[in-house]
Design an enzyme around this catalytic site. Structure first.
Site, short mmCIF file in Angstrom:
data_model
loop_
_atom_site.label_atom_id
_atom_site.label_comp_id
_atom_site.label_asym_id
_atom_site.label_seq_id
_atom_site.Cartn_x
_atom_site.Cartn_y
_atom_site.Cartn_z
N SER A 1 -11.68 -17.65 -24.38
CA SER A 1 -11.34 -18.96 -23.84
C SER A 1 -11.12 -19.96 -24.97
O SER A 1 -11.71 -19.83 -26.05
CB SER A 1 -12.48 -19.45 -22.95
OG SER A 1 -12.34 -20.83 -22.67
N CYS B 1 -10.95 -29.27 -16.86
CA CYS B 1 -12.32 -29.31 -17.37
C CYS B 1 -12.39 -30.06 -18.70
O CYS B 1 -11.58 -29.82 -19.60
CB CYS B 1 -12.86 -27.90 -17.55
SG CYS B 1 -12.79 -26.91 -16.04
N CYS C 1 -3.61 -27.16 -16.65
CA CYS C 1 -4.34 -25.91 -16.86
C CYS C 1 -3.61 -24.87 -17.71
O CYS C 1 -2.49 -25.05 -18.13
CB CYS C 1 -4.84 -25.36 -15.55
SG CYS C 1 -6.04 -26.48 -14.78
N ASP C 2 -4.34 -23.77 -17.91
CA ASP C 2 -4.16 -22.90 -19.06
C ASP C 2 -2.79 -22.23 -19.16
O ASP C 2 -2.19 -22.20 -20.22
CB ASP C 2 -5.23 -21.80 -19.04
CG ASP C 2 -6.64 -22.36 -19.15
OD1 ASP C 2 -6.88 -23.44 -18.60
OD2 ASP C 2 -7.49 -21.71 -19.77
N LYS C 3 -2.32 -21.59 -18.10
CA LYS C 3 -1.07 -20.83 -18.20
C LYS C 3 0.11 -21.58 -17.60
O LYS C 3 1.25 -21.21 -17.82
CB LYS C 3 -1.22 -19.48 -17.47
CG LYS C 3 -2.43 -18.68 -17.92
CD LYS C 3 -2.46 -18.45 -19.42
CE LYS C 3 -3.76 -17.82 -19.88
NZ LYS C 3 -4.93 -18.70 -19.79
N GLU D 1 -9.59 -12.64 -20.74
CA GLU D 1 -10.34 -13.63 -21.51
C GLU D 1 -11.83 -13.31 -21.38
O GLU D 1 -12.36 -13.28 -20.27
CB GLU D 1 -10.03 -15.01 -20.94
CG GLU D 1 -10.67 -16.17 -21.62
CD GLU D 1 -10.28 -17.46 -20.92
OE1 GLU D 1 -9.20 -17.97 -21.20
OE2 GLU D 1 -11.06 -17.93 -20.07
N ASP E 1 -8.48 -20.19 -14.35
CA ASP E 1 -9.04 -19.19 -15.26
C ASP E 1 -10.54 -19.02 -15.06
O ASP E 1 -11.07 -17.92 -15.11
CB ASP E 1 -8.77 -19.58 -16.72
CG ASP E 1 -7.33 -19.38 -17.11
OD1 ASP E 1 -6.45 -19.74 -16.32
OD2 ASP E 1 -7.08 -18.86 -18.21
#
Length: 555
Positions: A471, A196, A124-126, A445, A84
């Site tokens: 985010s 992160c 991670c995000d997705k 985002e 992202d």
């Protein structure tokens, strides 16, 4: 052993009818004894693009070795994964839609090859939510191995994590630091592989997976480079074989009760507002009911016990050192459904028996919370009839109630340019529209504009409102997910410069100072703009994606 589960792969490879499948599997190394073992997928999102995924090929090998040793037959396949952070800007159109492609790709592989169980290796995000959706659809014995967190960078006078570079951009734009210092910060921040080290969507969803009971305790917060992660990978490989033997499947773990537990954890640690999109979609695929009203009701009665970068000085290593998700859930125990099953084979209550908070300044107690309500609030009003989302744990008290004139932008690029020009006035409400699921398309985002706002020291005087997303690492008065979105003719499409926007987070209100008659008059004159992307998958996505208030699931 559950009869239906145990026979999935054997039905494909047994007898004369299984000769074709057997010969194909023999070409990739299978021998006679392998066909008597449970066939276990290792669904891996490894690639060389994303820091959170860079090390997952090695982790998957440890998992596979343990599966072999425990009597299973592992077979690894991959799915797509994007970063992202690296995709900010135009590339962000494509990020949220990947969640549904990931879910479909994993679901189709698991079903096409009749796997008996699966280890989901993801960061991670997705990717984590996409795999959670696939787990709910397939209902196999399933265990998650999330990749762990990035090592924070300890600098001369502070500790940096990845999101700090976005605020450094704002500090550079405001003249606080020069280009040399910006370059120095950029060069040192990411100290290792891993997700992160902030409470963005990546770590929020890893915590959600653990809170649901689908990964082993402490998996979410352990450093990616910790030697103990190799041990955890091996335990995960052993455990999936046992789950198949026990017939314990994903949807015996993903239940209404466990989803509520995961939501409370997300609220108590100031998690990403994106988690709402994903939990709504996961609940949909698990066949359980969940609405925005459920989120808000739980938020009102779930105290905020912890905050992490960028909303506080603490990072994910601090969280792990204080006890991680088990310690937080121990503090929340009286509010949780502790009879739910987990992949350990034990109930949540049994898992939490030895958990404790080691650093009370990081995780507060129920009787001494950081705030009486959870980190996310759902707002309604004539600007957001179907709801909007704000991460209230990251907002200055000065901005919890705010009214100001709208400045309207038709895209993320427009508001970025406006911020760079330093023409923002204190009190303004920046309205960014046509960034929703359909209008974006892809519900981009807007984390860089949000971070620039904070870096320019305007986070206590200027608000942002959008039908796009922010985010999980966003802080400041940033309201997203405004629904209905502008592309569907929602009220946000009708706002004009100078209209007064009213924000009242304690009372859950988001409105514009216009009469119903004026909104109707403007709506009669509104025409939808031409789609921004008119070919490929994104053109299809914009036609079939659902509203943000229902999780942006595909119709």
């Amino acid at each position: 052993m559950n009869e239906e589960i145990s026979q999935r792969s054997s039905k494909v490879v047994e007898g004369v009818g299984g000769a074709y499948a057997r010969t194909l599997y023999r070409s990739v190394g299978a021998i006679d004894s392998d066909f008597k073992k449970p066939l276990i997928a290792v669904a891996n999102s490894w690639n060389e693009i994303v820091p959170g995924h860079y090390h997952l090929r090695e982790m998957a090998q440890h998992i596979k070795n343990a599966i072999w040793a425990a009597g299973g037959r592992p077979m690894e396949f991959n799915t797509i994964a994007a970063c992202d952070g690296a995709a900010q800007g135009r590339g962000m159109h494509y990020i949220l839609p990947m969640r549904d492609i990931i879910a479909a790709s994993v679901e189709l592989m698991l079903q096409a090859h009749s796997f008996d169980g699966v280890v989901m290796v993801a960061s991670c995000d997705k990717i984590i939510p996409g795999m959670l959706m696939a787990a709910a659809r397939c209902d196999l014995p399933t265990i998650f191995f999330t990749g762990g967190t990035m090592l924070p960078r300890r600098d001369i006078d502070r500790t940096y994590v990845a999101c700090d570079v976005k605020e450094a951009i704002g500090r550079y734009n405001s003249g606080e630091i020069d280009e040399q210092e910006l370059n120095r910060i950029e060069s040192i921040i990411c100290a290792s592989v891993g997700a992160c080290s902030m409470m963005g969507t990546a770590n929020t969803m890893a915590c959600v997976a653990e809170a649901l009971g689908l990964s082993l305790p402490s998996c979410a917060t352990m450093l990616a480079v910790d030697a103990a992660r190799v041990h955890l990978a091996r335990y995960t490989g052993e455990r999936i074989v046992q789950l198949i033997q026990e017939g314990l499947t994903a949807n015996q773990i993903i239940t209404q009760k466990s989803i509520e537990n995961a939501l409370r954890v997300c609220l108590a640690l100031g998690g990403s507002s994106n988690a709402l999109l994903h939990l709504l979609a996961i609940a949909h695929d698990a066949g359980t009911k969940l609405t925005l009203n459920d989120f808000d009701a739980l938020s009102r009665e779930t105290p905020l016990l912890a905050k992490f970068k960028p909303a506080s000085q603490f990072n994910l290593l601090d969280f792990h050192e204080t006890g991680g998700v088990p310690a937080l859930m121990k503090e929340l125990q009286s509010l949780l459904h502790c009879d739910v099953l987990t992949v350990t084979g034990h109930t949540l209550k049994e898992n939490l028996a030895e958990a404790k908070v080691l650093r009370p300044e990081v995780i507060h107690s129920l009787d001494n919370p950081l705030a009486p309500e959870g980190g996310i609030a759902v707002l309604y009003g004539n600007l957001a009839p179907k709801g909007a989302i704000v991460k209230q744990s990251g907002i200055s008290e000065k901005m919890l109630v705010h009214s100001g004139p709208a400045k309207v932008f038709e895209s993320e690029e427009e508001v970025r340019d406006h911020l760079k020009s330093k023409q923002v006035n204190r009190g303004d409400v920046l309205v960014i529209r046509y960034e929703g699921p359909k209008g974006g398309p892809g519900m981009r985002e807007l984390s860089i504009p949000a971070a620039m706002l904070v870096g320019m020291e305007l986070g206590d005087s200027v608000a942002m409102v959008t039908d796009g997303r922010y985010s999980g690492a966003t802080r400041g008065p940033c309201i997203g997910h405004v629904c209905p979105e502008a592309a569907e003719g929602g009220p946000v499409a009708l706002i004009q410069d100078g209209d007064i926007i009213h924000i009242d987070i304690p009372n859950r209100k988001l409105s514009v100072g216009l009469s119903d008659e004026e909104l109707k008059r403007r709506k009669a004159n509104w025409r939808p703009p031409k789609p921004k992307i008119q070919n490929g998958f994104m053109a299809l996505y914009s036609k079939i994606v659902g509203d943000a208030n229902a999780g942006t699931v595909l119709a």
